[in-house]
Write an enzyme that holds these catalytic residues in place. Structure first.
Site, PDB file in Angstrom:
ATOM      1  N   MET A   1       0.640  -1.270   0.042  1.00 23.05           N
ATOM      2  CA  MET A   1      -0.055   0.050   0.049  1.00 23.05           C
ATOM      3  C   MET A   1       1.034   1.387  -0.105  1.00 23.05           C
ATOM      4  SD  MET A   1      -3.522  -0.805   1.916  1.00 23.05           S
ATOM      5  CE  MET A   1      -2.903  -0.364   3.759  1.00 23.05           C
TER       6      MET A   1
ATOM      7  N   LEU B   1       6.680   3.273   1.806  1.00 20.87           N
ATOM      8  CA  LEU B   1       7.426   2.093   1.987  1.00 20.87           C
ATOM      9  C   LEU B   1       8.461   2.410   2.851  1.00 20.87           C
ATOM     10  CD1 LEU B   1       8.173   1.083  -1.961  1.00 20.87           C
ATOM     11  CD2 LEU B   1       6.331   0.190  -0.334  1.00 20.87           C
TER      12      LEU B   1
ATOM     13  N   HIS C   1       9.125  -3.438   3.645  1.00 25.22           N
ATOM     14  CA  HIS C   1       8.775  -3.560   2.026  1.00 25.22           C
ATOM     15  C   HIS C   1      10.107  -3.878   1.466  1.00 25.22           C
ATOM     16  CE1 HIS C   1       5.340  -0.722   3.704  1.00 25.22           C
ATOM     17  NE2 HIS C   1       4.773  -1.786   2.992  1.00 25.22           N
TER      18      HIS C   1
ATOM     19  N   GLY D   1       4.853  -9.912   4.748  1.00 23.28           N
ATOM     20  CA  GLY D   1       5.633  -9.488   6.088  1.00 23.28           C
ATOM     21  C   GLY D   1       5.045 -10.417   7.056  1.00 23.28           C
TER      22      GLY D   1
ATOM     23  N   VAL E   1      10.603  -6.627  10.182  1.00 24.65           N
ATOM     24  CA  VAL E   1      11.842  -5.572  10.520  1.00 24.65           C
ATOM     25  C   VAL E   1      11.719  -4.858  11.390  1.00 24.65           C
ATOM     26  CG1 VAL E   1      13.522  -4.350   9.227  1.00 24.65           C
ATOM     27  CG2 VAL E   1      12.496  -6.096   7.730  1.00 24.65           C
TER      28      VAL E   1
ATOM     29  N   ARG F   1       2.416   3.266   9.334  1.00 30.15           N
ATOM     30  CA  ARG F   1       1.508   3.927  10.408  1.00 30.15           C
ATOM     31  C   ARG F   1       2.490   4.445  11.607  1.00 30.15           C
ATOM     32  NH1 ARG F   1      -2.744  -0.116   9.287  1.00 30.15           N
ATOM     33  NH2 ARG F   1      -4.361   1.129   8.216  1.00 30.15           N
TER      34      ARG F   1
HETATM   35  O1  PAF Z   1      -0.044  -5.749   3.632  1.00 32.60           O
HETATM   36  C1  PAF Z   1      -0.668  -4.705   3.073  1.00 32.60           C
HETATM   37  O2  PAF Z   1       0.248  -3.903   2.818  1.00 32.60           O
HETATM   38  C2  PAF Z   1      -1.880  -4.989   2.305  1.00 32.60           C
HETATM   39  O3  PAF Z   1      -2.622  -5.523   3.212  1.00 32.60           O
HETATM   40  C3  PAF Z   1      -1.830  -5.556   0.836  1.00 32.60           C
HETATM   41  C4  PAF Z   1      -1.456  -7.072   1.221  1.00 32.60           C
HETATM   42  C5  PAF Z   1      -0.943  -4.997  -0.083  1.00 32.60           C
HETATM   43  C6  PAF Z   1      -3.329  -5.530   0.256  1.00 32.60           C
HETATM   44  O4  PAF Z   1      -3.775  -4.298   0.102  1.00 32.60           O
END
Ligand code: PAF
Length: 286
Positions: free
Chosen positions: A30, A33, A37, A147, A176, A187
């Protein structure tokens, strides 16, 4: 890195890579990053010939009173990071592209979706499985990387993949952490300096559980009260849940044997809901 905004372009690019004989790894995100990620992208690169990623803040997985509107977004920065990590294909679709008017189909993993975060965030996992199923159909990856911080999400996606016969290997990568133990999360950007300190109580409580477990404690109740004692030292942090569960079924483990269990915690630090977890070592009986 080829960055596209339409499903048709992403599908064509990924198909060409696969037809060229490449094993395709996929990292759905989402955005906003962080190192967590990027560790997924690195794992994907190690285990694939080409890596595809997506950045899409999925409205379907946010409740009406949650943070969809204010969720951190910085697409230009995300693109640079993904390109520098060697991602070949990036999908950054609009909400209308992913959910055209009239879309009415959802993917829902019954049972598991109501556990852990699913209990306090009704509809959340239905939104996750729906978007992940759509992305799998678009990218058709050989493997997808998630993750372990979102342990319930991993369990639910594994179940969806089994139940719906997606030919996708699900790879869970270790959480991580910041040097002081805080699990990385997009967040964390919401936390002010005082909250940032308070938030450490989550990883501290989990570390205490690990310490007790390493010292031989196997009782789920004992481990739970050890964590609660630590959490209680930070009264400004409001516990949502603390559970010791089987990492696949997300059901509580038998009280006498916490080996192999997932210890998962969710709490509000100020207005920010954070989650964290550890998996205890050792094989379960039977
Ligand atoms: O883990 C996330 O960031 C989200 O839940 C995902 C897997 C990208 C789905 O929107």
């Amino acid at each position: 890195m080829k960055t596209v905004t339409t499903i048709a372009e992403m599908r064509a690019a990924c198909l060409a890579a696969r037809q060229g004989g490449k094993r395709l790894g996929f990292v759905p995100t989402m955005g906003a990053l962080h190192e967590g990620h990027l560790s997924l992208v690195r794992a994907a690169r190690e285990r694939s010939d080409a890596v595809a990623a997506s950045v899409f803040v999925n409205p379907a997985q946010f409740g009406p009173n949650e943070d969809f509107a204010k969720y951190p977004r910085d697409l230009e920065r995300d693109k640079k990071l993904l390109a520098s990590e060697g991602v070949e294909f990036l999908l950054t679709p609009s909400v209308d592209e992913m959910y055209p008017k009239g879309a009415a189909t959802i993917v829902y993993v019954e049972g598991l979706s109501e556990k852990l975060c699913g209990r306090s965030r009704p509809g959340h996992f239905r939104g996750v499985t729906t978007i992940v199923a759509k992305l799998f159909n678009i990218v058709a990856p050989d493997a997808a990387f998630f993750g372990q911080k979102d342990a319930a999400q991993v369990a639910i996606i594994r179940k969806m993949v089994r139940d719906l016969n997606f030919p996708v290997e699900i790879v869970a990568c270790p959480t991580v952490r910041e040097p002081d133990g805080l699990a990385m999360s997009s967040r964390n950007a919401y936390l002010n300096a005082a909250e940032r300190k308070q938030a450490l109580v989550l990883s501290r409580a989990l570390r205490e559980v690990e310490k007790k477990f390493a010292a031989g404690e196997r009782g789920a109740g004992e481990l739970m009260s050890a964590a609660k004692t630590v959490l209680a030292r930070e009264p400004s942090v409001t516990l949502d849940y603390l559970e010791i569960v089987n990492p696949e079924t997300l059901d509580p483990v038998p009280n006498e044997d916490a080996r192999g269990a997932l210890v998962a915690v969710a709490a509000f630090v100020g207005g920010t809901r954070l989650i964290d977890n550890v998996v205890l070592g050792g094989k379960r009986k039977g």
